[in-house]
Write a protein that holds these residues in place. Sequence first.
Motif, PDB file in Angstrom:
ATOM      1  N   PHE A   1      34.997  47.904  41.396  1.00 31.11           N
ATOM      2  CA  PHE A   1      35.838  47.588  40.247  1.00 31.11           C
ATOM      3  C   PHE A   1      36.889  46.538  40.597  1.00 31.11           C
ATOM      4  N   GLY A   2      36.870  46.098  41.850  1.00 33.69           N
ATOM      5  CA  GLY A   2      37.826  45.079  42.264  1.00 33.69           C
ATOM      6  C   GLY A   2      39.117  45.631  42.827  1.00 33.69           C
ATOM      7  N   ASN A   3      39.260  46.965  42.932  1.00 36.01           N
ATOM      8  CA  ASN A   3      40.461  47.534  43.552  1.00 36.01           C
ATOM      9  C   ASN A   3      40.375  47.378  45.066  1.00 36.01           C
TER      10      ASN A   3
ATOM     11  N   ASP B   1      45.515  51.779  43.685  1.00 33.13           N
ATOM     12  CA  ASP B   1      46.024  51.061  42.516  1.00 33.13           C
ATOM     13  C   ASP B   1      47.086  50.069  42.995  1.00 33.13           C
ATOM     14  N   PRO B   2      47.677  49.272  42.078  1.00 37.22           N
ATOM     15  CA  PRO B   2      48.617  48.245  42.519  1.00 37.22           C
ATOM     16  C   PRO B   2      49.829  48.778  43.282  1.00 37.22           C
ATOM     17  N   HIS B   3      50.090  50.078  43.127  1.00 34.84           N
ATOM     18  CA  HIS B   3      51.231  50.640  43.874  1.00 34.84           C
ATOM     19  C   HIS B   3      50.778  51.421  45.098  1.00 34.84           C
TER      20      HIS B   3
ATOM     21  N   ARG C   1      30.392  47.967  29.577  1.00 33.57           N
ATOM     22  CA  ARG C   1      31.529  48.361  30.407  1.00 33.57           C
ATOM     23  C   ARG C   1      31.341  47.865  31.834  1.00 33.57           C
TER      24      ARG C   1
ATOM     25  N   GLU D   1      31.813  44.213  32.432  1.00 31.06           N
ATOM     26  CA  GLU D   1      33.221  43.829  32.446  1.00 31.06           C
ATOM     27  C   GLU D   1      33.866  44.183  33.780  1.00 31.06           C
ATOM     28  N   TYR D   2      33.530  45.358  34.325  1.00 34.47           N
ATOM     29  CA  TYR D   2      34.057  45.724  35.653  1.00 34.47           C
ATOM     30  C   TYR D   2      33.601  44.696  36.690  1.00 34.47           C
TER      31      TYR D   2
ATOM     32  N   ARG E   1      32.697  41.627  36.211  1.00 35.64           N
ATOM     33  CA  ARG E   1      33.370  40.342  35.988  1.00 35.64           C
ATOM     34  C   ARG E   1      34.728  40.344  36.688  1.00 35.64           C
ATOM     35  N   GLU E   2      35.440  41.455  36.561  1.00 37.34           N
ATOM     36  CA  GLU E   2      36.753  41.538  37.205  1.00 37.34           C
ATOM     37  C   GLU E   2      36.607  41.536  38.726  1.00 37.34           C
TER      38      GLU E   2
ATOM     39  N   ARG F   1      38.304  38.954  41.574  1.00 34.86           N
ATOM     40  CA  ARG F   1      39.043  39.354  42.787  1.00 34.86           C
ATOM     41  C   ARG F   1      38.422  38.686  44.011  1.00 34.86           C
TER      42      ARG F   1
ATOM     43  N   ARG G   1      48.192  46.455  33.821  1.00 32.33           N
ATOM     44  CA  ARG G   1      47.312  46.314  34.994  1.00 32.33           C
ATOM     45  C   ARG G   1      48.095  46.338  36.292  1.00 32.33           C
ATOM     46  N   GLU G   2      49.310  45.826  36.261  1.00 30.05           N
ATOM     47  CA  GLU G   2      50.121  45.773  37.481  1.00 30.05           C
ATOM     48  C   GLU G   2      50.720  47.131  37.834  1.00 30.05           C
TER      49      GLU G   2
ATOM     50  N   THR H   1      49.301  50.325  36.705  1.00 30.05           N
ATOM     51  CA  THR H   1      48.397  51.479  36.632  1.00 30.05           C
ATOM     52  C   THR H   1      47.008  51.090  37.129  1.00 30.05           C
ATOM     53  N   CYS H   2      46.130  52.111  37.223  1.00 31.86           N
ATOM     54  CA  CYS H   2      44.744  51.841  37.618  1.00 31.86           C
ATOM     55  C   CYS H   2      43.854  51.635  36.393  1.00 31.86           C
TER      56      CYS H   2
ATOM     57  N   ARG I   1      41.824  50.290  33.183  1.00 31.98           N
ATOM     58  CA  ARG I   1      41.160  49.028  32.855  1.00 31.98           C
ATOM     59  C   ARG I   1      40.919  48.868  31.352  1.00 31.98           C
TER      60      ARG I   1
ATOM     61  N   ARG J   1      38.607  44.029  26.133  1.00 29.87           N
ATOM     62  CA  ARG J   1      37.389  43.527  26.757  1.00 29.87           C
ATOM     63  C   ARG J   1      36.329  44.627  26.853  1.00 29.87           C
ATOM     64  N   PHE J   2      36.715  45.838  26.459  1.00 34.64           N
ATOM     65  CA  PHE J   2      35.790  46.973  26.569  1.00 34.64           C
ATOM     66  C   PHE J   2      35.450  47.489  25.182  1.00 34.64           C
TER      67      PHE J   2
ATOM     68  N   GLU K   1      34.170  50.244  24.404  1.00 34.69           N
ATOM     69  CA  GLU K   1      34.542  51.663  24.262  1.00 34.69           C
ATOM     70  C   GLU K   1      35.890  51.818  23.566  1.00 34.69           C
TER      71      GLU K   1
END
Lengths: 548, 341
Positions: free
Chosen positions: A350-352, A362-364, A386, A389-390, A392-393, A397, B125-126, B128-129, B131, B158-159, B161
């Motif tokens: 997912f690019g994490n 996550d970012p933190h 879905r 899109e994941y 693509r992200e 990254r 996005r910055e 949380t996790c 999407r 973009r989703f 759902e």
Amino acid sequence: MRREDQERILTEVQSRVVAQRVEQAAAGGPPLEEVLAESVYHERRRLRDEKDSKTKRVDTEFWDDVQRRLGRAGEREQQSLLRKIVLHYGREVVGNFDERVYRATTRALPPALGVLLNAVSPKRLVTQLPGGLPRLDDALVIQGEVEHLRRLHELGTVILTPTHGSNLDSIVAGYAIYRMGLPPFIYGAGLNLFTNPVLGFFMHNLGAYTVDRRKSDPVYKDVLKDYATLTLEYGYDNLFFPGGTRSRSGAIERKLKLGLLGGGLSAYVDNLRRGSPNPKVFIVPATLSMQLVLEAETLADDFLREVGKSRYIITDDEFSKPLKVWEFMARLFSLDSKIYVTVSRGLDPFGNPVDDDGESLDPHGRRIDTSRYVLVDGQPAHHAQRDAEYTRELGERIGETFLKDNVIQSTHVTARAVFSLLRRHNPQVGLVRLIRVGGGHEDLELREVHRETARLLHELRGLAARGGIRLAPLVQAGEPEEVVSDGLRHFAIFHRTAAATRRGDRIFPTDRTLLFYYQNRLEGYRLDRGLGTTPVLTADHRALGVAA
Amino acid sequence: MTTARTGARRARETEGALKTVSILGAGQLGRAVAEILAAGGSEVRMWSRRSTSRRAVGKRFPQLVLADSVAAACEAADLVIFAVPASALREVARAYGETATGDQIVLHATHGVGEGFVLPHQVLREETCVRKIGALGGPLQAREIAAGRPLAAVLASRFDETWQVVQALVAGLRVRIYPSRDVVGVEVAGAISNVTALAVGMADQLELGDTARGVLLTRGLVEAGRLGQALGADPSTFAGLAGVGDLIPRRITTTQRAHAVGGALAQGQALDEILAATKGEVEGVATAAEAVRLAERLGLELPLIQAVDMVLHGEADARQALEDVLQLDLDLSRGLVPAGR
């Protein structure tokens, strides 16, 4: 790959492709008969343009048989034909990997890549040996997150995704994997790399499977994708070049092929559904950097000649000439030139980013349960939109990471300095014209080149200090004069015409195409901001997917 | 007799669409959305920073579950809706990020930007996790919702759902959600609409007339489009519900506030006095400053936004600034109209 796994994977590829196609047909997609007819059409058209060979005759006979049977086939026979086609493609794709051959091959490599290169042209070995085998071992610098990569290999399945500028990358990456103490990675290599039967034998046995880019049959693409995905599900680490083809422009690739990247996510979902004990798939970007690129002349020429319509498959370039390959390596190493393989931090599908325990963050820096990303009604499931899109992200990254871990060498800086000055001195001349024909103002004062290099180095060092790029030692700490001198020295050793030449106190851009190509390694860093010039590669070039 | 609401609930029960929804923020918009969703049969939880707001909401909507923390509100929620101003978004998102999970869908209705012109979805996005983020745009008329009138909004994500879940939640209600993929465009349109509202407020106070109002509204849209395109937005978004469709009604709670602030500025009052006397956030103020800084970095011409920013900082007289803008050519070829059309 173990032979028993190979057979199981081929069987599963057959089941998956047939099941997918039957499902699509039931959902209103193309009926099986149409799918099969299309396969016949694509392959017959391809074969029509092929030179006569044993392979061609065998293939022709195969497709003749399919076509004959298709005419009378009911639903069951159609599925059987599809299985047959998938197996036909599958057998071509898979390598005949033999662990014993791998061990023998890599034991021979430390003295030199020459063993492999010797295989390229055994006849020439004796008569034209340039006085010593090129020592890849001395030239290769493997840096970055090597220990992290080893950890991820133990914790799950890894997809290594290097940048791609040369056909030598397959060999360099394969050898770097060996040097890092990792078992061979499965990777798809263009069929043209196997035309030499001895090299092809080695390629197969270093983990490569064949990818025939001449094949346009959608079923063949299904086979490739499912094969790659299944190797991941079976826990085999993979390597592939997400740029898809060698960069024609010399720039670090930003527009990536997402199809195979998506295989990582697909494998992860399937692993979760099966309750695999090690379901995780990790994507590890890597950058490869050489002072010179063997095929630079052909690639750059192709980029410029047909921007937007460049040849995706080039088979008649410098790599196809064994002595050229030998000469390139020998001369590069004669200057103590280094090949940098820089391993980046791993990512999840997912690019994490992932930590050394393979946990996604996550970012933190908080750990994430990534299985939650793929739940549908509480269960892990595929979802085409879905997942696209994941992926693509993830591609974004990887592109960002490529830029950050790109290693700049003296040829790139020298080319950039000279080319920037050329553009500044010829402001009325369009880019392509400047490269092809030149401008009114051609040669440059050496002092001016040194000054421009100093300015560039200052900017690059600042960017490196902020973690935005990597610099080879000379670029990091050398004087501008040393960097330019080293760059010019490299330009002089291999290509037909040097990119730039010094005569007295003047620098002559002797091959502007090559200058353009090498300076593109610095594209994407917005270094033009202070100059009043526009970036060399436009958004259109990148959007055309010409490996920019 | 089966009412429309009961029928809708049964339809959603059959489809399995009943969801747990958390609403963060108990302002007018948050309350209006809570009422809609509760009417649709979803379990709705609400969190607000202010306990007084929570109590007021609790009295008005006893069926809501009131949470005293973001974590409690969002735990195991299927859908989380941020109804907070831009200035609070990062803090609330960070708190949510402690317990967020990757299967949750997040919507926001924030019409503003963060420092550095960071858009709301980027903040989420910055911090949380998550999407699956959706940006709500268009004429989100809180008072009209409360009055039971039809609602229309753009939901950019973009989703797929995200739309599917929201469509299911509002099925059978007088709510029409238009899907879009252009998250950046919808967010930029929403943010700049508040800057335009400041300008229109000034113009109305100065009695510059309907023509001037029309020109300023149009210019605001053009400049929003110009900025949006520079950030990768689809120009056609600004000609749709999130752009034009938002400007026509011009009565969103926040833009009423912005309109009033613009009027006060035109009367010569100082900004800090106006803000001190204004209840609630005036997002156009920060947005104008951030937009001007971004425009300088990108080399964009945004004369209306620059004029508003100068008036806000006391660097220009409102009348003179607007007159200057009204004199400019209205170049529609860059911004609102897609290239080539």
